[in-house]
Design an enzyme around this catalytic site. Structure first.
Site, PDB file in Angstrom:
ATOM      1  CB  CYS A 102      12.700  -5.337   1.769  1.00 24.59           C
ATOM      2  SG  CYS A 102      12.090  -5.277   0.072  1.00 24.59           S
ATOM      3  CB  SER A 120       3.703   4.092   3.302  1.00 26.91           C
ATOM      4  OG  SER A 120       2.837   4.660   2.361  1.00 26.91           O
ATOM      5  NE  ARG A 159       6.359  14.701  -2.763  1.00 25.43           N
ATOM      6  CZ  ARG A 159       6.444  13.387  -2.890  1.00 25.43           C
ATOM      7  NH1 ARG A 159       6.207  12.814  -4.072  1.00 25.43           N
ATOM      8  NH2 ARG A 159       6.766  12.630  -1.859  1.00 25.43           N
ATOM      9  CB  ALA A 202       3.490   0.826  -6.660  1.00 23.06           C
TER      10      ALA A 202
END
Length: 459
Positions: free
Chosen positions: A46, A42, A23, A13
């Protein structure tokens, strides 16, 4: 004058928000400072069970973007730096360098809290003994691998039978361990109804995993060397050379609570649809996303805590758009999740029966048996589909699927139907893809929808 965005948390997040904001706004317009107390940014938490199992060969395969890559995009990412205090009134955060111990305040114009979740670790005797591992981050995964490589024994106990617990059971099986899963619930996978959980239990036992359900762990027992030797319950001891905790997680919100920010009944931060933290203390300058927040359940109509990387990345995109000068919203979730244990696929979306009862809904349930392909096509595998529908309206309330190859991702059809508010009768007319290698002529989800439609007419 330029603004400063401060981000607490360097994973899904937080860094999605930072990247999206970058961006939209140039460095001279928006300075971005991010703090991460760990050693990695990052990455896919999982994927840790698959790295432990050997299916994913290298740790770095799980890293989407390194700190150096973020810095190359003009994001000042400070690793091994823990934020220890948020001062909303002064619009600043205090951070400590974990290597040097130095502390300093950093001012912000906009703040993103993405502190994630922490694994549940019950205060049991011996829980911190060498050989007992959680698997929340890459450091945890590396520590577990180090233990597995250094341990001569081949007996493992997994505590907990949710997604992480069962995925870690598979990982240990693949590494040649004798695996026992100790679960306090009556069946594994409490996110399923008990009848569907029984299917998982039977399949796990068939894989060679010893399933011990309806049993509470009372202690972790250690040997003369101080290392784990067994897991104890009220009635038994289960020998263990390694123990993996897969009990679940809770939102990491102590920092936010101390700052007076609002949290919900499940312990997660409360935000509006733009992921901006609610309440006067936040003063419109604080956003939050990922595993530390609660989100709206679109089926139930109440807030829930659901820790998934898919949501975290979407939250980050929404936050980044908003702090970057645009506008975006995150409407909510329907509670979709899918998992794989060896060749068993487990999926669910929407409400379980107990959820529907708690929501005060009257409903019907149906369960059907089908196959992943046309029955005559080679490789057709069995699957069980359970569906809930609201008695009054016919609205789909939830779907659960347990089966073999080709079963799990079928839950996506039900997830779309839930999001759209479709009835089960409307679902029967869905124009799904068909060919014998992919599905029977009536897809199993549609067979369940047809049966649910008939049950509603008879009710």
């Amino acid at each position: 004058m330029s603004e400063r965005l401060v981000v607490i948390g360097g994973d899904a997040a937080g860094m999605s928000a930072a990247s999206q904001a970058r961006r939209l706004r140039k460095p001279e317009e928006l300075e971005i400072v991010a703090f991460e107390r760990g050693s990695f940014s990052s990455y896919s938490a999982c994927g840790i069970p698959y790295w432990v199992s050997g299916a994913v060969p290298e740790r770095d395969d799980l890293i989407a973007r390194t700190p150096e890559e973020h810095r190359a995009r003009d994001i000042d990412l400070r690793m091994r730096t823990e934020v220890t205090e948020i001062d909303p009134a002064g619009r600043r955060v205090r951070a400590r360098d974990l290597d040097s111990g130095a502390e300093d305040w950093t001012a912000y114009d906009k703040l993103v809290i993405a502190t994630g979740a922490r694994p549940l670790r019950p205060p049991l005797p011996g829980i911190d003994a060498p050989g007992v591992h959680g698997v929340q981050n890459l450091g945890d995964g590396q520590a577990l691998l180090d233990t597995l490589e250094a341990t001569e024994g081949r007996r493992a106990v997994v505590v907990g039978a949710g997604y992480i617990g069962l995925e870690m059971a598979e990982a240990l099986l693949r590494r040649g361990y004798e695996v026992t899963v100790v679960n306090r619930g009556e069946q594994p996978m409490s996110t399923l109804d008990p009848d569907m959980g029984r299917l998982v239990d039977e399949a796990m036992s068939g894989m060679g995993v010893t399933m011990v359900n309806d049993t509470e762990v009372t202690a972790v027992l250690t040997g003369a060397d101080g290392r784990v030797r067994a897991v104890a319950t009220k009635d038994a001891e289960f020998p263990a050379d390694v123990v993996v905790l897969g009990i679940g997680v809770e939102p990491e919100t102590e920092l936010a609570r101390a700052a007076g920010l609002p949290v919900g009944e499940h312990g997660g931060l409360l935000t509006d649809l733009s992921m901006r933290v609610r309440g006067p203390v936040a003063d419109g300058a604080i956003w939050a996303g990922g595993d530390c927040v609660e989100v709206l359940d679109l089926v139930w109509g109440r807030e829930r805590h659901i820790a998934l990387g898919t949501h975290a990345n979407k939250h980050g995109q929404v936050i980044g758009a908003n702090v970057g000068g645009g506008y975006a919203t995150f409407p909510g979730v329907v509670g979709t999740a899918v998992s794989k244990v060896c060749d068993l696929e487990i999926a669910r979306t929407g409400l379980r029966e107990k959820d529907a009862r708690a929501a005060g809904l009257q409903y019907v349930t149906v369960t059907i048996e089908s196959t992943s392909r046309a029955g005559y096509y080679p490789g057709a595998a069995p699957m069980t589909v359970k569906m809930l529908a609201e008695r009054r309206t016919g609205r789909l309330l939830g779907t659960q699927i347990v089966g073999r190859e080709g079963a799990g991702k079928r839950v996506d059809v039900a997830a779309v139907a839930l999001t759209a508010g479709m009835t089960v009768e409307q679902m029967t007319a869905l124009d799904l893809g068909y060919a014998p290698p992919y599905s029977p002529v009536w897809d199993p989800v549609l067979v369940a929808a047809r049966k649910a439609t008939a049950a509603l007419r008879e009710s």
